[in-house]
Design a protein around this motif. Structure first.
Motif, PDB file in Angstrom:
ATOM      1  N   THR A  14       8.718   2.677  11.105  1.00 18.86           N
ATOM      2  CA  THR A  14       8.882   1.271  11.475  1.00 18.86           C
ATOM      3  C   THR A  14       7.939   0.410  10.643  1.00 18.86           C
ATOM      4  O   THR A  14       7.016   0.933   9.992  1.00 18.86           O
ATOM      5  CB  THR A  14       8.499   1.051  12.957  1.00 18.86           C
ATOM      6  OG1 THR A  14       7.100   1.367  13.112  1.00 18.86           O
ATOM      7  CG2 THR A  14       9.320   1.941  13.888  1.00 18.86           C
ATOM      8  N   TYR A  15       8.159  -0.909  10.715  1.00 16.44           N
ATOM      9  CA  TYR A  15       7.283  -1.845   9.989  1.00 16.44           C
ATOM     10  C   TYR A  15       5.829  -1.658  10.442  1.00 16.44           C
ATOM     11  O   TYR A  15       4.917  -1.592   9.612  1.00 16.44           O
ATOM     12  CB  TYR A  15       7.752  -3.282  10.253  1.00 16.44           C
ATOM     13  CG  TYR A  15       6.856  -4.313   9.612  1.00 16.44           C
ATOM     14  CD1 TYR A  15       7.051  -4.702   8.294  1.00 16.44           C
ATOM     15  CD2 TYR A  15       5.799  -4.880  10.333  1.00 16.44           C
ATOM     16  CE1 TYR A  15       6.204  -5.627   7.693  1.00 16.44           C
ATOM     17  CE2 TYR A  15       4.954  -5.805   9.736  1.00 16.44           C
ATOM     18  CZ  TYR A  15       5.155  -6.173   8.413  1.00 16.44           C
ATOM     19  OH  TYR A  15       4.316  -7.082   7.822  1.00 16.44           O
ATOM     20  N   TYR A  19       8.126  -8.572   2.137  1.00 15.27           N
ATOM     21  CA  TYR A  19       9.000  -7.887   3.097  1.00 15.27           C
ATOM     22  C   TYR A  19      10.066  -8.826   3.669  1.00 15.27           C
ATOM     23  O   TYR A  19      11.251  -8.482   3.717  1.00 15.27           O
ATOM     24  CB  TYR A  19       8.147  -7.289   4.227  1.00 15.27           C
ATOM     25  CG  TYR A  19       8.918  -6.377   5.163  1.00 15.27           C
ATOM     26  CD1 TYR A  19       9.211  -5.065   4.794  1.00 15.27           C
ATOM     27  CD2 TYR A  19       9.354  -6.841   6.404  1.00 15.27           C
ATOM     28  CE1 TYR A  19       9.919  -4.236   5.641  1.00 15.27           C
ATOM     29  CE2 TYR A  19      10.066  -6.009   7.262  1.00 15.27           C
ATOM     30  CZ  TYR A  19      10.343  -4.700   6.872  1.00 15.27           C
ATOM     31  OH  TYR A  19      11.048  -3.875   7.717  1.00 15.27           O
ATOM     32  N   GLN A  30      18.130  -6.184   4.548  1.00 14.85           N
ATOM     33  CA  GLN A  30      17.794  -5.113   5.501  1.00 14.85           C
ATOM     34  C   GLN A  30      17.734  -3.750   4.801  1.00 14.85           C
ATOM     35  O   GLN A  30      16.838  -2.937   5.052  1.00 14.85           O
ATOM     36  CB  GLN A  30      18.811  -5.090   6.631  1.00 14.85           C
ATOM     37  CG  GLN A  30      18.278  -4.305   7.814  1.00 14.85           C
ATOM     38  CD  GLN A  30      19.316  -4.139   8.913  1.00 14.85           C
ATOM     39  OE1 GLN A  30      20.261  -4.923   8.996  1.00 14.85           O
ATOM     40  NE2 GLN A  30      19.139  -3.136   9.744  1.00 14.85           N
ATOM     41  N   ALA A  31      18.698  -3.532   3.898  1.00 10.93           N
ATOM     42  CA  ALA A  31      18.720  -2.235   3.190  1.00 10.93           C
ATOM     43  C   ALA A  31      17.448  -2.061   2.364  1.00 10.93           C
ATOM     44  O   ALA A  31      16.845  -0.980   2.338  1.00 10.93           O
ATOM     45  CB  ALA A  31      19.951  -2.158   2.295  1.00 10.93           C
ATOM     46  N   GLN A  86      14.573  -3.459   2.898  1.00 11.30           N
ATOM     47  CA  GLN A  86      13.431  -3.249   3.808  1.00 11.30           C
ATOM     48  C   GLN A  86      13.356  -1.775   4.210  1.00 11.30           C
ATOM     49  O   GLN A  86      12.291  -1.157   4.187  1.00 11.30           O
ATOM     50  CB  GLN A  86      13.594  -4.112   5.068  1.00 11.30           C
ATOM     51  CG  GLN A  86      13.374  -5.588   4.809  1.00 11.30           C
ATOM     52  CD  GLN A  86      13.539  -6.433   6.058  1.00 11.30           C
ATOM     53  OE1 GLN A  86      14.146  -6.014   7.043  1.00 11.30           O
ATOM     54  NE2 GLN A  86      13.007  -7.644   6.021  1.00 11.30           N
ATOM     55  N   GLU A  87      14.523  -1.204   4.532  1.00 13.45           N
ATOM     56  CA  GLU A  87      14.527   0.211   4.947  1.00 13.45           C
ATOM     57  C   GLU A  87      14.051   1.114   3.820  1.00 13.45           C
ATOM     58  O   GLU A  87      13.298   2.061   4.023  1.00 13.45           O
ATOM     59  CB  GLU A  87      15.936   0.616   5.402  1.00 13.45           C
ATOM     60  CG  GLU A  87      16.228   0.106   6.803  1.00 13.45           C
ATOM     61  CD  GLU A  87      17.701   0.218   7.184  1.00 13.45           C
ATOM     62  OE1 GLU A  87      18.450   0.939   6.476  1.00 13.45           O
ATOM     63  OE2 GLU A  87      18.086  -0.415   8.173  1.00 13.45           O
ATOM     64  N   GLU A  88      14.501   0.774   2.612  1.00 18.14           N
ATOM     65  CA  GLU A  88      14.078   1.603   1.455  1.00 18.14           C
ATOM     66  C   GLU A  88      12.568   1.542   1.248  1.00 18.14           C
ATOM     67  O   GLU A  88      11.920   2.547   0.970  1.00 18.14           O
ATOM     68  CB  GLU A  88      14.772   1.115   0.183  1.00 18.14           C
ATOM     69  CG  GLU A  88      16.118   1.772  -0.012  1.00 18.14           C
ATOM     70  CD  GLU A  88      16.868   1.210  -1.199  1.00 18.14           C
ATOM     71  OE1 GLU A  88      16.239   0.938  -2.235  1.00 18.14           O
ATOM     72  OE2 GLU A  88      18.094   1.034  -1.067  1.00 18.14           O
ATOM     73  N   LEU A 131      10.268   0.881   3.507  1.00 16.78           N
ATOM     74  CA  LEU A 131       9.563   1.614   4.574  1.00 16.78           C
ATOM     75  C   LEU A 131       9.635   3.121   4.317  1.00 16.78           C
ATOM     76  O   LEU A 131       8.651   3.842   4.494  1.00 16.78           O
ATOM     77  CB  LEU A 131      10.161   1.276   5.948  1.00 16.78           C
ATOM     78  CG  LEU A 131       9.992  -0.189   6.403  1.00 16.78           C
ATOM     79  CD1 LEU A 131      10.611  -0.404   7.777  1.00 16.78           C
ATOM     80  CD2 LEU A 131       8.520  -0.610   6.426  1.00 16.78           C
ATOM     81  N   ALA A 132      10.797   3.562   3.846  1.00 15.27           N
ATOM     82  CA  ALA A 132      10.938   5.002   3.547  1.00 15.27           C
ATOM     83  C   ALA A 132       9.989   5.390   2.415  1.00 15.27           C
ATOM     84  O   ALA A 132       9.360   6.462   2.444  1.00 15.27           O
ATOM     85  CB  ALA A 132      12.384   5.320   3.174  1.00 15.27           C
TER      86      ALA A 132
END
Ligand code: UTP
Length: 408
Positions: free
Chosen positions: A2-3, A22, A27-28, A30-32, A34-35
């Protein structure tokens, strides 16, 4: 991740700026990001401490090389011995092609560089030709394992595909990817490559065997009974791969690794040379040798530290497995690193602007119990392409290729 978790991990590492953009990301993206934060090991980050960053040297003493006159005397026998092993499938080759070749200044993988003059001649093509000289002699192909990185994997694989593997049997070529490490500025802050991406770079050429294991490639080595792996750099177009006499000499010596070496042009030449360090094989940089050591002679009147390495090693697989869990030291290397600046615009620096963290294959030598330095003729086997111009450049490599009868 998570953030909040990412923010905590970054704060602990002093790298919160990674989340600066950020809110601007999709959204995609942001997910990348975080990963990527989750996967990144920030503990590798360090800054030069003015000393040797924990890489202090032990006691250095000379290590004898097998020299050309001895090799010539036994050449026929050594070649036959090596060919027998190659025919029995005991030898595999590992092409280290994960580097970014920043000094050459091309964004493409180094191996796709075209050094031809009147026709196309790619670096990868030169290497395959050199390998095929040996496999034609042996009458059978050997496995060629190609190490790439996240930065150049797809381009490298498609390039081999487009060129039909330059005539080498495709089923004997396997690609695997090395690990990546974050790249930082001079204050130890990781660079952003894009607003939603930490700048990473390949973590040096020392992790190749561990990466072979992680990627499952090592299974092929086990299943096919490969006993020796010949590791070599992509940028030497005169690279003599799976050289039968070298294989024969390493086998006969009983050593755990063989290292191809060239005689220094003069005692002050700036190359790393083979030595013993605390009684074990090692490579000492030119600036680590005292004046006295540089001019020291052995009982035959030859310089005692006289043989430089050319990044062509033949490792015994069983010994690689023994040392696999030893962590190699991490070197801080100053390089040019592309990044986005404070305004969010991409910058490609002309000069080094930060540090990368690399493990080096030469440190594996020191983990080996014994090593055979094996002399080769520099003008026949060493034409590295590191720079655009000048020393070790496309120009100097072309001249050496022509000297060796290659039409450009
Ligand atoms: P170099 O030390 O010359 O590094 O690599 P480089 O990245 O190719 O070039 P510069 O320094 O940025 O100009 C020696 C060999 O090790 C491989 C290279 O591809 C080359 O065959 N290497 C280097 C890797 O496979 N991975 C790495 O992370 C670094």
């Amino acid at each position: 991740m998570t953030y909040e978790q990412a923010l905590r991990k970054l704060s602990e590492a002093g790298q919160q700026h990674v989340l600066k953009y950020y809110d601007e990301l999709s959204q995609a993206e942001q997910e990348e990001l975080l990963a990527q934060v989750e996967q990144t090991d920030f503990s590798v980050i360090r800054l030069p401490d003015g000393k040797q960053n924990g890489l202090e040297r032990g006691e250095i003493s000379p290590l004898k090389a097998m020299q050309l006159d001895e090799i010539m005397d036994k050449e026929k026998y050594l070649t036959q011995k090596g060919l027998e092993s190659i025919r029995a499938g005991k030898v595999g080759a590992v092409l280290l092609a994960g580097g970014m070749g920043t000094r050459l200044g091309s964004d493409a993988p180094k191996g796709v560089y075209n050094i031809g003059v009147t026709k196309d001649l790619y670096i990868f093509e030169c290497l395959i030709r050199n390998l095929m000289r040996v496999t034609d002699m042996a009458g059978n192909p050997i496995y060629l394992f190609v190490m790439t990185s996240d930065k150049n994997h797809d381009t490298t694989v498609s390039f081999f595909e487009e060129h039909s593997y330059f005539g080498y049997p495709k089923e004997y070529v396997r690609f695997f990817q090395q690990e990546m490490a974050p790249a930082v500025d001079y204050n130890g802050k990781v660079f952003l490559e894009e607003k939603g991406k930490i700048s990473t770079s390949p973590n040096g050429n020392g992790g190749w065997f561990v990466s072979m294991d992680r990627s499952g490639i090592l299974d092929i080595v086990h299943e096919t009974g490969i006993e020796w792996l010949n590791v070599f750099a992509v940028d030497n177009v005169l690279q003599n791969i799976a050289d039968p006499a070298f294989v024969g000499a390493c086998e006969e010596s009983g050593c755990m690794v063989g290292a191809k070496v060239v005689r220094k042009a003069n005692p002050d030449e700036k190359v790393g040379v083979m030595c013993l360090e605390d009684g074990k094989p090692s490579i000492v940089e030119y600036y680590e040798l005292t004046d006295e050591m540089r001019h020291q002679k052995d009982e035959n009147g030859d310089y005692a530290y006289n043989f430089g390495v050319i990044l062509n090693y033949l490792f015994r697989v069983s010994e690689l497995e023994r040392i696999m869990s030893h962590e190699l030291p991490l070197h801080i290397v100053e390089k040019k690193i592309a990044y986005i600046n404070a305004d969010g615009n991409p910058v490609k620096p002309e000069e080094p602007n930060g540090y990368k963290f690399e493990q080096l294959v030469l440190d594996m030598i020191h983990d080996m119990e014994t090593c055979l330095p094996y002399e080769v003729v520099r003008e026949k086997e060493f034409a590295p392409i590191k720079n655009k111009e000048g020393v070790d450049s496309v120009e100097s490599a072309r001249a050496l290729l022509e000297k060796n009868g290659v039409t450009l």
